[in-house]
Design an enzyme around this catalytic site. Sequence first.
Site, PDB file in Angstrom:
ATOM      1  N   LEU A  17       0.823  -1.200   0.000  1.00 27.13           N
ATOM      2  CA  LEU A  17       0.000   0.000   0.000  1.00 27.13           C
ATOM      3  C   LEU A  17       0.864   1.260   0.000  1.00 27.13           C
ATOM      4  O   LEU A  17       0.556   2.240  -0.685  1.00 27.13           O
ATOM      5  CB  LEU A  17      -0.925   0.005   1.214  1.00 27.13           C
ATOM      6  CG  LEU A  17      -1.834  -1.220   1.380  1.00 27.13           C
ATOM      7  CD1 LEU A  17      -2.701  -1.062   2.632  1.00 27.13           C
ATOM      8  CD2 LEU A  17      -2.698  -1.447   0.149  1.00 27.13           C
ATOM      9  N   ASP A  66      13.627   2.605  11.112  1.00 26.96           N
ATOM     10  CA  ASP A  66      12.929   1.599  11.908  1.00 26.96           C
ATOM     11  C   ASP A  66      11.914   2.363  12.753  1.00 26.96           C
ATOM     12  O   ASP A  66      12.280   3.041  13.712  1.00 26.96           O
ATOM     13  CB  ASP A  66      13.917   0.840  12.802  1.00 26.96           C
ATOM     14  CG  ASP A  66      13.243  -0.221  13.661  1.00 26.96           C
ATOM     15  OD1 ASP A  66      11.995  -0.267  13.692  1.00 26.96           O
ATOM     16  OD2 ASP A  66      13.954  -0.997  14.320  1.00 26.96           O
ATOM     17  N   SER A 161      -7.489  -1.076   9.589  1.00 25.23           N
ATOM     18  CA  SER A 161      -7.860  -2.331   8.946  1.00 25.23           C
ATOM     19  C   SER A 161      -9.275  -2.685   9.372  1.00 25.23           C
ATOM     20  O   SER A 161      -9.758  -2.255  10.422  1.00 25.23           O
ATOM     21  CB  SER A 161      -6.899  -3.446   9.386  1.00 25.23           C
ATOM     22  OG  SER A 161      -7.405  -4.724   9.047  1.00 25.23           O
ATOM     23  N   TYR A 174      -2.809  -7.502  16.366  1.00 25.98           N
ATOM     24  CA  TYR A 174      -3.076  -6.750  15.141  1.00 25.98           C
ATOM     25  C   TYR A 174      -4.352  -5.924  15.278  1.00 25.98           C
ATOM     26  O   TYR A 174      -4.377  -4.732  14.948  1.00 25.98           O
ATOM     27  CB  TYR A 174      -3.184  -7.723  13.966  1.00 25.98           C
ATOM     28  CG  TYR A 174      -3.308  -7.055  12.622  1.00 25.98           C
ATOM     29  CD1 TYR A 174      -2.201  -6.436  12.036  1.00 25.98           C
ATOM     30  CD2 TYR A 174      -4.518  -7.043  11.922  1.00 25.98           C
ATOM     31  CE1 TYR A 174      -2.297  -5.823  10.798  1.00 25.98           C
ATOM     32  CE2 TYR A 174      -4.625  -6.431  10.682  1.00 25.98           C
ATOM     33  CZ  TYR A 174      -3.518  -5.824  10.129  1.00 25.98           C
ATOM     34  OH  TYR A 174      -3.623  -5.212   8.911  1.00 25.98           O
ATOM     35  N   LYS A 178      -4.713  -1.796  15.150  1.00 30.30           N
ATOM     36  CA  LYS A 178      -5.519  -1.136  14.121  1.00 30.30           C
ATOM     37  C   LYS A 178      -6.770  -0.492  14.721  1.00 30.30           C
ATOM     38  O   LYS A 178      -7.238   0.554  14.240  1.00 30.30           O
ATOM     39  CB  LYS A 178      -5.904  -2.145  13.033  1.00 30.30           C
ATOM     40  CG  LYS A 178      -4.713  -2.706  12.270  1.00 30.30           C
ATOM     41  CD  LYS A 178      -3.884  -1.593  11.619  1.00 30.30           C
ATOM     42  CE  LYS A 178      -2.760  -2.140  10.761  1.00 30.30           C
ATOM     43  NZ  LYS A 178      -1.991  -1.077  10.071  1.00 30.30           N
ATOM     44  N   THR A 209      -0.819  -7.486  -0.674  1.00 27.59           N
ATOM     45  CA  THR A 209       0.400  -6.918  -0.106  1.00 27.59           C
ATOM     46  C   THR A 209       1.356  -8.053   0.260  1.00 27.59           C
ATOM     47  O   THR A 209       1.005  -9.231   0.149  1.00 27.59           O
ATOM     48  CB  THR A 209       0.092  -6.097   1.159  1.00 27.59           C
ATOM     49  OG1 THR A 209      -0.432  -6.988   2.174  1.00 27.59           O
ATOM     50  CG2 THR A 209      -0.948  -5.012   0.872  1.00 27.59           C
TER      51      THR A 209
END
Length: 269
Positions: A17, A66, A161, A174, A178, A209
């Site tokens: 993306l 990073d 997401s 995750y 998000k 992705t």
Amino acid sequence: MHIPGRTFVVSGGCSGLGQACVRLLHNLGGSIAILDLDASKGEQLAQELEQSQRESQGRVKFFEVDVSETESIQHAVRGITEWVKSTGHELGGVIPAAGVGLPGKVLDRSDEPISLDSIDYVLNINLRGTLDLIRQLIPHIAKNKPLSPDLERGVLVLVSSTAAFEGQIGQLAYSASKGALASVTLVLARDLASHGIRCVTIAPSLFETNMTAMMGDKVRKGLESVLEFPKRGGNPEEFASLVREIIENKMLNGTVIRLDGGTRMPSRL
């Protein structure tokens, strides 16, 4: 906001993306600061874009970063601000697209809890890294000469997401990362309103992705079976197209936009 003559910072800009955003905004006349850990890919992408258009000389620069390390971001921000001064193209926006996923249930098959290290790994990149990059760049955007008649100075486009709303089994860290980005969208829009800086978040579903490329055929077919229309994963270029609309449409602010083809994920496939 007009894209030409402005600088946009894209983390995770060497793939997926992020790279799609880099390519589109560059093609539209924007100057791009590409942030990524992969130095070889970053330099290669910057060189490719520089050679793609005669007028693009000096409009793209790679910074090895990073995002889980504050000092690494600080170093990049110093380099970006110096570069912006030399080009005269003020910072117009930030697209923090760097992100990772590391599946893990709260309790594994042996009834052992998920490791804190795995949670920290995801949160440090997806959430902490995003907020740290934003907070370090915002003071420089706030100093921009405001654009009339709305006195706009910049825009943030966060990457959440659909897992923020329909996290599946094994997406603890995750979904937490998000979901947090979705939650801070309005806060950032309100905090930065007086500075003429907008914030909008995109919540994509299944997109092609590097992260989804690691899926097995069974998982991919299971995901595609619950898609409404179209019956496929999204293309990064479709994501970048929405980023462009957010940048150019000043009435988009303080909201989370699902980019999912009508999909609502079940708990498991």
